[in-house]
Design an enzyme around this catalytic site. Sequence first.
Site, short mmCIF file in Angstrom:
data_model
loop_
_atom_site.label_atom_id
_atom_site.label_comp_id
_atom_site.label_asym_id
_atom_site.label_seq_id
_atom_site.Cartn_x
_atom_site.Cartn_y
_atom_site.Cartn_z
N TYR A 242 0.84 -1.20 0.00
CA TYR A 242 0.00 0.00 0.00
C TYR A 242 0.87 1.25 0.00
O TYR A 242 2.07 1.19 0.29
CB TYR A 242 -0.98 0.00 1.18
N CYS A 243 0.24 2.37 -0.34
CA CYS A 243 0.97 3.64 -0.43
C CYS A 243 0.01 4.75 -0.04
O CYS A 243 -0.70 4.64 0.96
CB CYS A 243 1.53 3.82 -1.83
N GLY A 244 -0.04 5.82 -0.83
CA GLY A 244 -0.98 6.90 -0.56
C GLY A 244 -2.33 6.67 -1.20
O GLY A 244 -3.37 6.87 -0.57
N MET A 271 -3.50 4.65 1.99
CA MET A 271 -3.59 5.57 3.13
C MET A 271 -4.68 6.62 2.96
O MET A 271 -5.19 7.15 3.95
CB MET A 271 -2.24 6.25 3.35
#
Length: 289
Positions: A242-244, A271
């Site tokens: 996962y990331c932004g 996120m």
Amino acid sequence: MTPLSVSPRWLHDHLNDDHLVVVDATNHLPVPTDGPYVPESGAQTYRAEHIPGALFADLLGDFADPAAAEPWTAPDHERFAAAAGALGIGDGATVVVYDQHDGFWATRFWWHLRYEGFDQVTVLDGGLPAWKAAGFEVTDVVPEPTPRTFTGTRRPGLIRSTDEVAANLDDEGTVLVNVLDEATYRGEVDTYARRGHIPGSINLPVFTLRDPATGALRPVEELRAEFENAGLLDTDKRVVTYCGGGIAATGVAHALALAGRDDVAIYDGSMTAWAGNPELPLVTGESPR
């Protein structure tokens, strides 16, 4: 078998292949001085210059769920298949995808095609900057696509929702990987309104996987050793990145596929979705590994 990554020279030599569909998947994400980020389509910069014959994939429009709260959310299969087919992506085609930046828009479309059941897709290593650095021409001529029928079948194992991630926080059989920079992961930067990372997730910044001078991926053997050290090649464990907003996470998934791990799932909301829910936990500090 289609390779997972090709060089500018390879693409230049194959540019006129009848079955080849070249796709620019660029978006832009200006960093705001205050307030939330506002993503922009790459359509305008695509029209200004692109690889000859390349078509544009609108990740914010045709290939996103218009009803979703977060941008780039995967749409239903029918919407995706219709948009892909209109671009000429489908039976008999091989797709080379690139972008104008750091390659993660390209890997997002690579992942999305695989999620929808299409495997004949590869990423141009280094993207448009590498193409231009090699001395190959660009154009502003926008071609007409030749539509195809897209018949892929979805692979649900390649995606995770917020509810699924939340329900499996204590699952020892899953490795949750935050691919953002260390400061953001540790909670030193207030990027998504709340600081920190999802409990139990390790940190593997995606930008460390590329050569900063060329934008190309580091040698696969180097990456494999790094992934092995992080426990990401243990096939007894599931890997979720996962990331932004679900974009950069696909860069690590693509690199892991090059290293032999092609079953990595993406937390699509990442996120943006997680930190947007104040009832979901966030922690700060060091990686647990």
